[in-house]
Design a protein around this motif. Structure first.
Motif, PDB file in Angstrom:
ATOM      1  N   TRP A   1       0.827  -1.215   0.000  1.00 26.08           N
ATOM      2  CA  TRP A   1       0.000   0.000   0.000  1.00 26.08           C
ATOM      3  C   TRP A   1       0.866   1.272   0.000  1.00 26.08           C
ATOM      4  CZ3 TRP A   1      -4.268  -1.622  -1.674  1.00 26.08           C
ATOM      5  CH2 TRP A   1      -4.994  -2.670  -1.116  1.00 26.08           C
ATOM      6  N   GLU A   2       1.880   1.256   0.859  1.00 28.85           N
ATOM      7  CA  GLU A   2       2.709   2.471   0.986  1.00 28.85           C
ATOM      8  C   GLU A   2       3.318   2.841  -0.362  1.00 28.85           C
ATOM      9  OE1 GLU A   2       3.339   4.492   3.431  1.00 28.85           O
ATOM     10  OE2 GLU A   2       2.543   3.498   5.210  1.00 28.85           O
TER      11      GLU A   2
ATOM     12  N   VAL B   1       0.509   4.019  -2.844  1.00 32.26           N
ATOM     13  CA  VAL B   1      -0.014   5.349  -2.511  1.00 32.26           C
ATOM     14  C   VAL B   1       1.043   6.413  -2.786  1.00 32.26           C
ATOM     15  CG1 VAL B   1      -0.786   6.816  -0.597  1.00 32.26           C
ATOM     16  CG2 VAL B   1      -1.720   4.520  -0.846  1.00 32.26           C
TER      17      VAL B   1
ATOM     18  N   LEU C   1       0.935   7.748  -6.208  1.00 30.53           N
ATOM     19  CA  LEU C   1      -0.288   8.426  -6.672  1.00 30.53           C
ATOM     20  C   LEU C   1      -0.169   9.935  -6.503  1.00 30.53           C
ATOM     21  CD1 LEU C   1      -3.028   6.108  -5.070  1.00 30.53           C
ATOM     22  CD2 LEU C   1      -2.204   6.075  -7.444  1.00 30.53           C
TER      23      LEU C   1
ATOM     24  N   ALA D   1      -1.847  13.717  -5.715  1.00 28.77           N
ATOM     25  CA  ALA D   1      -2.746  14.168  -4.650  1.00 28.77           C
ATOM     26  C   ALA D   1      -4.195  13.959  -5.061  1.00 28.77           C
ATOM     27  CB  ALA D   1      -2.486  15.637  -4.341  1.00 28.77           C
TER      28      ALA D   1
ATOM     29  N   GLN E   1      -5.367  11.735  -7.177  1.00 25.64           N
ATOM     30  CA  GLN E   1      -5.681  10.299  -7.157  1.00 25.64           C
ATOM     31  C   GLN E   1      -5.913   9.814  -5.729  1.00 25.64           C
ATOM     32  OE1 GLN E   1      -2.168   9.172  -9.417  1.00 25.64           O
ATOM     33  NE2 GLN E   1      -3.462   8.263 -11.004  1.00 25.64           N
ATOM     34  N   ARG E   2      -5.119  10.348  -4.806  1.00 30.45           N
ATOM     35  CA  ARG E   2      -5.299   9.935  -3.400  1.00 30.45           C
ATOM     36  C   ARG E   2      -6.672  10.387  -2.886  1.00 30.45           C
ATOM     37  NH1 ARG E   2       0.363  10.984  -2.878  1.00 30.45           N
ATOM     38  NH2 ARG E   2       0.023  13.065  -2.021  1.00 30.45           N
ATOM     39  N   ARG E   3      -7.052  11.595  -3.295  1.00 27.73           N
ATOM     40  CA  ARG E   3      -8.377  12.096  -2.875  1.00 27.73           C
ATOM     41  C   ARG E   3      -9.482  11.198  -3.417  1.00 27.73           C
ATOM     42  NH1 ARG E   3      -6.655  17.195  -4.035  1.00 27.73           N
ATOM     43  NH2 ARG E   3      -7.736  17.213  -6.035  1.00 27.73           N
TER      44      ARG E   3
ATOM     45  N   LEU F   1      -9.250   8.164  -4.241  1.00 27.10           N
ATOM     46  CA  LEU F   1      -9.146   6.799  -3.715  1.00 27.10           C
ATOM     47  C   LEU F   1      -9.950   6.642  -2.411  1.00 27.10           C
ATOM     48  CD1 LEU F   1      -7.886   3.997  -3.985  1.00 27.10           C
ATOM     49  CD2 LEU F   1      -5.821   4.867  -2.871  1.00 27.10           C
ATOM     50  N   GLU F   2     -10.091   7.728  -1.681  1.00 26.97           N
ATOM     51  CA  GLU F   2     -10.756   7.619  -0.370  1.00 26.97           C
ATOM     52  C   GLU F   2     -12.215   7.161  -0.459  1.00 26.97           C
ATOM     53  OE1 GLU F   2     -10.121  10.686   2.457  1.00 26.97           O
ATOM     54  OE2 GLU F   2      -7.960  10.752   2.136  1.00 26.97           O
TER      55      GLU F   2
ATOM     56  N   LEU G   1      -2.526   6.326   3.365  1.00 27.69           N
ATOM     57  CA  LEU G   1      -3.187   7.535   2.866  1.00 27.69           C
ATOM     58  C   LEU G   1      -3.209   8.647   3.920  1.00 27.69           C
ATOM     59  CD1 LEU G   1      -6.207   5.898   1.005  1.00 27.69           C
ATOM     60  CD2 LEU G   1      -4.537   7.425  -0.052  1.00 27.69           C
TER      61      LEU G   1
END
Lengths: 646, 375
Positions: free
Chosen positions: B71-72, B75, B78, B80, B82-84, B86-87, B112
């Motif tokens: 995961w680390e 993530v 990715l 910013a 994409q991270r948003r 992903l949530e 995340l």
């Protein structure tokens, strides 16, 4: 003469001042309601975005909801409607269909589709409704109950359902309303958040015309192609996303659409259920609930939730829309008169002292005063006392403010749930916000005056409308059914308009032309039938891509109704002709098939009345078309039938 | 006809100008905002749908297709944005998965930064920030310090409920005690259905903390809270023989109708407890003025189901004046008392046939359900 002229001038000037003062006060009220709606929308959006971390379907604490579905002559669509409701997401749901003395095969369709069996016992308690002929339960679906009763109108049918359910809440819903799959989970939110105080909750009604509906669900949202329906979309957005949200913020919601709203069963029973002698039973019910709960000093809330959505068709002709709006107007006046003791009465809190007076001032008096203005202006001009500059300035300011309020509603939708994917639809809606001020708004003042005159004359009919339905009727039959409009008046309309908004009926078939009428409804998997006997005079009656359908040509999305007279001239006795049906002929009542009838399929096979086709064809009927369920909007009906449905 | 000047109603040009400017500006602002947001949302929605589909595919591949999802590392690769995006995808899967898959998936939370962010929001966020933070911690099964929960999560019933939910979801040993404490300390106002469900969940395995608090604080609770605790008690399957349930008996004589209704149903599971039964004056049921309360009492007697209770129920049904309550009495009686209609007292005949018919349909539907379920 001089004195008379002076008197006239004084009267005109005085009236002008009254109108301007009224305008300023009402528009301040509207502005406050619209601004409050923004705050409410923000909170509502926040609340809907937070999903508690638990699984509702595993909780034993969700309140049960009975979907009470009044049905009158709904054979074409009732099975599909019930199937659609059975698929709604909710942990504890019951469907109570009330067949209100239908003269068609509504009950038989239900019996067949859901394997109903009669409960061999009379109802052991009194129900404030017309006699119940039988109660049926499904042997397949544990939570489906069908009540068969004598015809008594929509209120009467709703009461039967409300008295025969044991659920804590009930949801009044029209048989032809399409409800979003998760709408029950959303509309019940006030009852989840504050189970002790929540008494009623309403959701948004949106316009389904030209939307794509699949498996009983709206899958693609598009703005109607016709201007009149588009104008109503804009009105609905303004009414729901501004008006009702604002009133909800003020804790003064006085109207929940009869097409989709949930109520505490016990409180509705406590006030005696729906009144039979009203033509806007939904408005009347909510106002009486306020009154009862204030009288009993019970803490309560009546909420509006913006996100749960039910979809309905709206009228696409001015004639049908006018009839709908006149009824709404009459109902509003009637409810105001009936509950006049609440007005300016501190006992009824904010609702009695502020909301209802303003609601009535804005919605009932607004269009009347505006209409009066349209008469006085030429008179003042004739008398030479009209300052053209002043008039133009006043017109521009009032129109500008009206457009602003309309755009406010559209902006609210875009900023929150934004269901219209295409920005061009939003542009069109904004355009409608301007357009309505030039003709449509003036037309509505005339309608309001007509409604007032009808009220004063004591008219209490609902009027009849045709509704094309959402397609895919029972066995694929033509999904034209006759309906009267639904509900409702709303706050938050532009000044001077009745703002009566909510679900309504639509005219689908073009019924003002003689000859064959194309009925544009999806008919699934049905064999085609050639048009027979007399050929097609399709000129002017075809619609869109289906225009010009030829004899014998396969059609899988509609059918023709042949009429021997121009519909506008028809009387029930004249309503003879061939009716194309795709439902099995066996589905037509025997008494509807006359001895001289000829039933043919496309191979010209002649059949006598006691023979049956398995899959549809043309039926000759000498009965009024009303008796087949394919009603002309001009066809008169008994008053008790007229008043049945929304 | 001489014209009459209308000077009195003419607005000064300046006033008109000001009005026109205000309304014109408002129109331009609303139109610009509406069109701008609509265009932005249309663009965003198109991108969002594609992005979320892509992210969901990658997430599921790492979850189910590899032993170590890394995961680390993922993530970290990715953007910013994409991270948003992903949530919400993660939120959706955390709610639908269970067991080892869910535990494995929850590992992406720290990557995340959700866990740390949630703790920060819990300490210093707004109401909605706190609520969302608590929700994330529940979904990630990451209970924060109890002090943090007590200090920052008891402002509203919703926060209390979500805080207690974390403990239940995380199966912490102090779930019942701390959970009940978080929910019922300081005599809060009534809960939402989520709160009631959470009180039920934390008490399900061990109702003692709930019963003890109720016995101590019941007098100070609002009728709404009383009713909710009684409702929870009714659904608890774990019966505590030694618990002090006098507060329930006390509720049977509450002046509030809905509390009495809930109190009778709360005793459904305690028919075996002779101490309780001696405290319940069954003969007084018929004297209650509320048909809803009497109906609730009939259901309780039906749930007790022993000879003495059924005998009382039969007597009560015979004298019941309210038709609806009479039907409930008969419905409660019917499973224990299979008289034929001919044996039924005449005043109960209508209710009896009604109840018998509905029992028949219920059995039929259940039979069909059971036949369907193996398939």
């Amino acid at each position: 003469m001089i004195d008379l002229q002076a008197l006239t001038v004084s009267l005109l000037v005085g009236t002008g001042f009254v109108i301007i003062s009224y305008y300023i006060i009402i528009n301040i009220y509207y502005l406050i309601v619209h601004v409050l709606a923004l705050f409410e929308l923000r909170d509502s959006t926040n609340e809907s975005e937070w999903k508690p971390p638990f699984y509702p379907f595993g909780s034993p604490f969700y309140p049960g909801i009975a979907m009470v579905v009044p049905a009158y002559n709904e054979e074409a669509s009732i099975v599909e409607s019930v199937r659609s409701m059975l698929t709604l997401n909710y942990p504890d749901q019951e469907i109570v269909v009330v067949n209100d003395g239908s003269t068609d095969r509504t009950l038989e369709q239900l019996q067949k589709a859901f394997k109903l069996e009669a409960v061999a016992a009379p109802v052991p308690y009194d129900v404030p409704a017309k006699p119940i002929r039988g109660v049926y339960r499904s042997t397949r679906y544990e939570d489906l109950l069908v009540i068969d009763k004598e015809n008594g109108g929509k209120s009467d049918a709703l009461n039967a359902g409300v008295w025969l359910t044991e659920q804590k809440l009930f949801c009044a819903v029209d048989a032809d309303t399409v409800i979003d799959r998760n709408a029950l989970l959303q509309i019940v939110r006030p009852f989840l958040e504050d189970p002790e105080k929540a008494v009623a909750s309403g959701g948004t009604i949106r316009v389904a015309n030209d939307c794509t509906i699949s498996d009983g669900e709206v899958t693609e949202v598009t703005l109607p192609k016709t201007g009149l329906a588009g104008l109503q979309v804009m009105e609905y957005l303004r009414a729901f996303y501004s008006g009702r949200l604002g009133l909800s913020r003020l804790k003064g919601l006085v109207l929940i659409s009869g097409a989709f709203g949930i109520f505490r069963t016990d409180y509705v029973r406590a006030i005696g259920g729906y009144r039979h002698d009203t033509i806007t039973e939904d408005l009347d019910l909510v106002v009486r609930l306020h009154k009862y709960l204030c009288d009993e000093e019970i803490e309560y809330t009546v909420d509006f939730i913006a996100e749960p959505v039910a979809w309905t068709e709206v009228p696409e002709s001015f004639r049908v829309l006018g009839r709908q709006r006149r009824r709404w107007y009459r109902g509003m006046v009637e409810t105001a008169v009936t509950n006049r003791e609440m007005l300016f009465n501190r006992k009824y809190g904010r609702v009695g002292t502020v909301i209802l007076p303003f609601f009535i001032a804005a919605e009932a008096f607004g269009p009347l005063i505006e209409g009066l203005g349209y008469i006085l202006l030429p008179l003042a001009w004739y008398l030479g006392i009209l300052s053209i500059e002043f008039f133009l300035a006043f017109f521009l300011l009032t129109t500008g403010f009206g457009v602003f309020l309309s755009w406010f509603g559209i902006a609210s939708e875009v900023l929150s749930f934004n269901r219209y994917d295409d920005p061009r639809d939003i542009l069109r809606l904004l355009w409608y916000g301007i357009l309505e001020n030039f003709g449509y708004r003036q037309w509505k003042t005339v309608v309001a005056w007509q409604g007032l005159l009808e009220y004063l004359r004591g008219e209490n009919s609902w009027g009849v409308m045709e509704r094309k339905g959402f397609g895919g009727g029972v066995d694929g039959g033509p999904d034209v059914d006759v309906d009267v409009d639904t509900d409702t008046n709303s706050a938050g309309s532009a000044p001077g308009e009745a703002g009566a908004l909510a679900s309504g009926a639509a005219t689908a078939a073009r019924v003002d032309t003689s000859g064959f009428i194309w009925v544009q409804n999806p008919i699934e998997r049905e064999p085609a039938f050639g048009v027979i006997d007399g050929g097609v005079d399709g000129e002017g009656v075809g619609e869109g891509e289906n225009e010009g359908e030829e004899d014998g040509e396969s059609t899988d999305d509609g059918g023709f109704i042949w009429t021997s007279l121009p519909v506008t001239e028809r009387t029930p006795a004249d309503d003879t002709g061939f009716i194309w049906v795709s439902v099995p002929i066996a589905a037509v009542d025997e008494e509807d098939i006359q001895s001289d009838q000829v039933v043919r399929d496309d191979s010209n096979l002649e059949m006598t009345g006691d023979e049956r086709l398995d899959d549809g064809g043309f039926i000759w009927t000498s009965l009024p078309i009303t008796d087949t369920g394919l009603l002309s909007e001009e066809a008169p009906r008994e008053a008790h039938e007229d008043r049945f449905r929304d | 006809m001489s014209s009459v000047p209308l000077q009195v109603v003419e607005f000064p040009p300046v006033a008109l100008l000001v009005g026109a400017v205000i309304i014109g500006s408002a129109l331009i602002a609303v139109a610009s905002l509406t069109i701008g947001v609509s265009l932005w949302e249309a663009w965003r929605r198109r991108r969002q749908e594609a992005l979320r589909t892509e992210l969901a595919g990658e997430l599921l591949e790492r979850l189910f297709g590899r032993d170590d999802p890394e995961w680390e590392q993922w993530v970290g690769s990715l953007s910013a944005r994409q991270r948003r995006e992903l949530e919400p995808v993660l939120d959706s899967y955390l709610r639908s998965l269970d067991g080892s898959d869910r535990i494995k998936l929850a590992g992406i939370g720290p990557a995340l930064g959700i866990n740390n962010r949630s703790r920060r929001h819990l300490q210093a966020g707004s109401y909605w920030h706190r609520l969302h933070a608590l929700t994330w911690l529940t979904l990630l099964r990451d209970p924060p310090d109890r002090d943090l929960l007590r200090t920052h999560s008891t402002h509203t019933p919703s926060e209390r409920a979500t805080a207690a939910r974390i403990l239940y979801a995380s199966e912490t040993p102090d779930c019942s005690t701390t959970g009940t404490d978080l929910l019922l300390a300081d005599n809060p106002s009534a809960f939402s259905v989520f709160g009631v469900d959470t009180l039920y969940r934390v008490s399900e395995g061990n109702p003692s903390p709930l019963f003890e608090r109720a016995a101590a604080d019941y007098d100070e609770w609002s009728p709404a809270l009383e009713q909710q605790v009684l409702l929870v008690t009714r659904h608890l399957n774990t019966v505590v023989g030694s618990a002090d349930l006098s507060w329930i008996v006390q509720s049977l004589s509450s002046p509030t109708e809905r509390v009495r209704v809930a109190a009778y149903r709360a005793l459904d599971a305690y028919g075996w407890n002779s101490d309780i039964r001696t405290q319940v004056n069954v003969r007084a049921i018929s004297e209650d003025p509320s048909p809803a309360v009497r109906a609730s009492a009939y259901r309780m007697l039906g749930a007790w189901g022993d000879r003495a209770a059924i005998s009382e129920l039969r007597l009560a049904a015979a004298v019941e004046s309210d038709p609806r309550a009479r039907v409930v009495a008969v419905e409660a009686l019917y499973p224990h008392d299979h008289h034929t209609l001919a044996d039924v007292q005449p005043e109960l005949a209508a209710a009896w046939t009604w109840a018998a018919e509905h029992a028949r349909f219920d059995a039929l539907a259940r039979d069909i359900s059971s036949r369907r379920s193996p398939q």
